[in-house]
Scaffold this motif. Structure first.
Motif, PDB file in Angstrom:
ATOM      1  N   ALA A   7      20.440 -52.530  58.172  1.00 27.34           N
ATOM      2  CA  ALA A   7      21.719 -53.263  58.186  1.00 27.34           C
ATOM      3  C   ALA A   7      21.923 -53.969  56.851  1.00 27.34           C
ATOM      4  CB  ALA A   7      21.808 -54.241  59.353  1.00 27.34           C
ATOM      5  N   ILE A   8      21.937 -53.178  55.776  1.00 28.79           N
ATOM      6  CA  ILE A   8      22.017 -53.691  54.409  1.00 28.79           C
ATOM      7  C   ILE A   8      23.405 -54.219  54.051  1.00 28.79           C
ATOM      8  CG2 ILE A   8      22.651 -51.484  53.316  1.00 28.79           C
ATOM      9  CD1 ILE A   8      20.714 -52.207  51.020  1.00 28.79           C
ATOM     10  N   GLY A   9      24.432 -53.851  54.825  1.00 27.51           N
ATOM     11  CA  GLY A   9      25.801 -54.166  54.441  1.00 27.51           C
ATOM     12  C   GLY A   9      26.282 -55.554  54.790  1.00 27.51           C
ATOM     13  N   GLY A  10      25.508 -56.324  55.534  1.00 32.07           N
ATOM     14  CA  GLY A  10      25.932 -57.663  55.935  1.00 32.07           C
ATOM     15  C   GLY A  10      26.149 -58.589  54.756  1.00 32.07           C
ATOM     16  N   SER A  11      26.927 -59.640  54.983  1.00 26.71           N
ATOM     17  CA  SER A  11      27.249 -60.579  53.913  1.00 26.71           C
ATOM     18  C   SER A  11      25.996 -61.167  53.282  1.00 26.71           C
ATOM     19  CB  SER A  11      28.135 -61.700  54.467  1.00 26.71           C
ATOM     20  OG  SER A  11      28.369 -62.686  53.502  1.00 26.71           O
ATOM     21  N   PHE A  35      31.551 -52.614  54.612  1.00 28.97           N
ATOM     22  CA  PHE A  35      32.910 -52.934  54.184  1.00 28.97           C
ATOM     23  C   PHE A  35      32.887 -53.673  52.848  1.00 28.97           C
ATOM     24  CE2 PHE A  35      32.740 -52.885  58.852  1.00 28.97           C
ATOM     25  CZ  PHE A  35      33.659 -51.871  59.115  1.00 28.97           C
ATOM     26  N   GLU A  36      34.067 -53.852  52.277  1.00 34.53           N
ATOM     27  CA  GLU A  36      34.187 -54.611  51.031  1.00 34.53           C
ATOM     28  C   GLU A  36      34.033 -56.103  51.303  1.00 34.53           C
ATOM     29  OE1 GLU A  36      34.057 -53.319  48.275  1.00 34.53           O
ATOM     30  OE2 GLU A  36      34.796 -51.283  48.481  1.00 34.53           O
ATOM     31  N   PRO A  37      33.488 -56.874  50.356  1.00 36.14           N
ATOM     32  CA  PRO A  37      33.053 -56.442  49.020  1.00 36.14           C
ATOM     33  C   PRO A  37      31.625 -55.906  48.960  1.00 36.14           C
ATOM     34  CG  PRO A  37      32.818 -58.809  49.206  1.00 36.14           C
ATOM     35  CD  PRO A  37      33.391 -58.345  50.522  1.00 36.14           C
ATOM     36  N   SER A  38      30.930 -55.895  50.107  1.00 44.88           N
ATOM     37  CA  SER A  38      29.536 -55.445  50.106  1.00 44.88           C
ATOM     38  C   SER A  38      29.412 -54.032  49.529  1.00 44.88           C
ATOM     39  CB  SER A  38      28.975 -55.458  51.532  1.00 44.88           C
ATOM     40  OG  SER A  38      29.060 -56.731  52.117  1.00 44.88           O
ATOM     41  N   LYS A  39      30.336 -53.163  49.920  1.00 42.99           N
ATOM     42  CA  LYS A  39      30.251 -51.759  49.521  1.00 42.99           C
ATOM     43  C   LYS A  39      30.262 -51.600  47.999  1.00 42.99           C
ATOM     44  CE  LYS A  39      32.457 -47.271  50.334  1.00 42.99           C
ATOM     45  NZ  LYS A  39      33.577 -46.564  51.015  1.00 42.99           N
ATOM     46  N   ARG A  41      29.721 -53.854  45.687  1.00 44.85           N
ATOM     47  CA  ARG A  41      28.643 -54.579  45.029  1.00 44.85           C
ATOM     48  C   ARG A  41      27.323 -53.812  45.133  1.00 44.85           C
ATOM     49  NH1 ARG A  41      27.582 -60.000  46.592  1.00 44.85           N
ATOM     50  NH2 ARG A  41      27.284 -60.549  44.402  1.00 44.85           N
ATOM     51  N   LEU A  42      27.071 -53.210  46.298  1.00 49.60           N
ATOM     52  CA  LEU A  42      25.868 -52.392  46.447  1.00 49.60           C
ATOM     53  C   LEU A  42      25.946 -51.130  45.584  1.00 49.60           C
ATOM     54  CD1 LEU A  42      25.340 -52.642  50.311  1.00 49.60           C
ATOM     55  CD2 LEU A  42      23.839 -53.612  48.551  1.00 49.60           C
ATOM     56  N   GLU A  43      27.128 -50.536  45.526  1.00 49.46           N
ATOM     57  CA  GLU A  43      27.327 -49.320  44.723  1.00 49.46           C
ATOM     58  C   GLU A  43      27.083 -49.593  43.245  1.00 49.46           C
ATOM     59  OE1 GLU A  43      30.444 -45.624  44.836  1.00 49.46           O
ATOM     60  OE2 GLU A  43      31.276 -47.650  44.982  1.00 49.46           O
ATOM     61  N   LYS A  44      27.555 -50.753  42.782  1.00 48.06           N
ATOM     62  CA  LYS A  44      27.386 -51.130  41.377  1.00 48.06           C
ATOM     63  C   LYS A  44      25.906 -51.231  41.013  1.00 48.06           C
ATOM     64  CE  LYS A  44      28.751 -54.705  38.055  1.00 48.06           C
ATOM     65  NZ  LYS A  44      29.482 -55.998  37.875  1.00 48.06           N
ATOM     66  N   LYS A  45      25.092 -51.654  41.976  1.00 47.18           N
ATOM     67  CA  LYS A  45      23.654 -51.802  41.723  1.00 47.18           C
ATOM     68  C   LYS A  45      22.867 -50.524  42.021  1.00 47.18           C
ATOM     69  CE  LYS A  45      23.483 -56.129  40.438  1.00 47.18           C
ATOM     70  NZ  LYS A  45      22.883 -56.579  39.153  1.00 47.18           N
ATOM     71  N   GLY A  46      23.568 -49.494  42.513  1.00 44.83           N
ATOM     72  CA  GLY A  46      22.910 -48.229  42.795  1.00 44.83           C
ATOM     73  C   GLY A  46      22.093 -48.226  44.068  1.00 44.83           C
ATOM     74  N   ILE A  47      22.426 -49.118  45.009  1.00 45.98           N
ATOM     75  CA  ILE A  47      21.657 -49.192  46.253  1.00 45.98           C
ATOM     76  C   ILE A  47      22.545 -49.028  47.497  1.00 45.98           C
ATOM     77  CG2 ILE A  47      19.669 -50.474  45.397  1.00 45.98           C
ATOM     78  CD1 ILE A  47      20.982 -53.049  46.195  1.00 45.98           C
ATOM     79  N   LEU A  48      23.738 -48.488  47.317  1.00 49.48           N
ATOM     80  CA  LEU A  48      24.598 -48.183  48.460  1.00 49.48           C
ATOM     81  C   LEU A  48      24.082 -46.921  49.151  1.00 49.48           C
ATOM     82  CD1 LEU A  48      27.313 -48.798  50.006  1.00 49.48           C
ATOM     83  CD2 LEU A  48      28.369 -47.103  48.477  1.00 49.48           C
TER      84      LEU A  48
END
Length: 445
Positions: A7-11, A35-39, A41-48
């Motif tokens: 459950a990495i997407g939580g705030s 969901f955004e903004p988690s999505k 922000r995780l993508e930017k760090k390469g961990i989405l």
């Protein structure tokens, strides 16, 4: 260190994942929806995660730590695989403790005000370039991430939440931190779905105080009777520092804090925010920040995200949004708004959509919460009640519990939006209170 988030997407979870990635850890994770903004922000760090869902094959014996989020369920297939392999499974707060157990831990707790107080402390420390580790529940100006973890910092400032730690660890989060320095801002019954009685809820704060390390410090709100009871009945040894609302005045819409150093202009308003500020001042003092330096920094504090946050509208109308949904938070926000805008017509909108706020027993706590507003509006979705498998609630019951006969009650988002469109946003001031979005209402137009 190799870590995996279930459950990495939580705030909170995605911010911890980013902090560990920044620390040089190997980070992977899964979720069934992000969901955004988690999505982004995780993508930017390469961990989405590349695809949504749960994948037991991701759980391998070379993982050093599995971090389990509240969004996951007890029968999660990745959790089952981690147990089967005998991997170390942490809740979010348990892992934060592991990262900070060699540091001085400063934990800010309370039913209300903890995010703002934590934000004030971090703002002051950042202003004076005092580097600390931290975890806070709101996005702050000047901070990229809500979690920071380093090898070298001596202090960690943690927002202490009384909610459950994980699906398999039903302790309150703040019971895992073992603070050296703590603050307790107030106690008002919340999370009725977990703490069935007020005494069950208070018990969490008794345990929190009992968890303060021997010889530690507790800064506490002496204006809150329940807080005082908890502090006075504590049996462990710690230094007690009470605080109360400081003197202030409002001149032409500007709030001034009265101090020995003169009147200090502030960028926030409301008695509850002045009370929060005083608690933050005492904590900063324990961290070596003198009062003069505290006041120098706090003048530029504009508030935590969604805490009496001004919304820039296209028509220049005056509108503030607030995360308030629990009764004590609603009452504090409305009181602050009415005090700040004495001469304007005041509209207050409140959305009820949490389990507690839609419980007829808990609704008693909202008595007179919207008093002082010329127009008071409550919105809740009948569909939300169905999804939560809760019984229907009549608008008349809402008016009865709020003890406000003039209350307007909407149960349909389209009808609420239609009413919103009839209002002249430049004729009056608007306070929008919700942890949701009023069924998709755009507050900027």
């Amino acid at each position: 260190m190799n870590t995996h988030f279930i459950a990495i997407g939580g705030s909170a979870m995605h911010n911890l994942a980013i902090a560990l990635k920044d620390k040089g850890y190997q980070v992977t994770g899964s979720d069934d929806a992000i969901f955004e903004p988690s999505k982004s922000r995780l993508e930017k760090k390469g961990i989405l995660p590349q695809e949504m869902g749960w994948f037991p094959e991701k759980i391998t014996s070379d993982i050093d730590a599995v971090i389990l989020g509240m969004h996951a369920h007890q029968d999660n297939p990745e959790l089952a695989k981690a147990k089967e392999l005998g991997l170390k499974i942490y809740s979010y707060p348990e892992f934060l403790y592991e990262q900070s157990k060699t540091k001085t831990r400063v934990v800010i707790a309370g039913s209300h005000g903890k995010t703002t107080i934590t934000s004030m402390i971090l703002h002051v420390l950042n202003f004076h370039q005092k580097d600390v580790d931290y975890m806070v529940g709101a996005q702050l100006e000047g901070f990229d991430c809500m979690v920071k973890l380093t090898q070298d910092n001596d202090f960690m400032v943690l927002e202490g939440d009384e909610y459950l730690s994980s699906p398999i660890d039903l302790r309150s989060k703040f019971l895992l931190y073992q603070p050296n320095i703590a603050l307790m801002s107030g106690i008002a019954w919340d999370h009725i779905n977990v703490f069935k009685t007020f005494d069950d809820y208070i018990e969490q704060f008794r345990r929190f105080v009992a968890s303060i390390t021997p010889g530690g410090v507790l800064v506490y709100n002496e204006e809150d009777a329940e807080v005082v009871k908890v502090v006075e009945t504590a049996e462990n040894y710690f230094r007690k520092i009470p605080y109360k609302t400081p003197e202030y005045e409002i001149n032409n819409g500007q709030v001034y804090l009265k101090t020995e150093m003169g009147d200090i202009p502030l960028s926030v308003f409301g008695a509850h925010n002045l009370l929060n500020l005083e608690g933050a001042r005492h904590i900063c003092h324990t961290l070596g920040i003198m009062d003069e330096d505290f006041y120098d920094a706090i003048m530029s504090f504009k508030g935590a995200s969604k805490r009496l946050e001004k919304v820039e509208r296209e028509d220049k109308g005056i509108l503030y949004k607030d995360f308030a949904h629990a009764p004590s938070k609603v009452k504090a926000a409305v009181k602050a708004f009415c005090e700040q805008f004495k001469n304007e017509k005041k509209y207050g909108f409140l959305e009820l959509h949490t389990y507690s706020s839609l419980n007829p027993v808990f609704l008693e706590q909202y008595d007179h919460a919207m008093d002082g507003l010329e127009e008071a509006i409550v919105f809740y979705s009948e569909d939300a009640l169905k999804i939560k498998r809760m019984d229907p609630i009549s608008p008349d019951l809402i008016k009865e519990k709020f003890k406000n006969e003039n209350l307007k009650v909407f149960t349909n988002a389209e009808e609420l939006h239609a009413y919103w469109e009839t209002l002249d946003k430049t004729n009056g001031v608007f306070l929008m209170m919700s942890s949701g979005n009023f069924g998709g209402l755009d507050l900027t137009k």
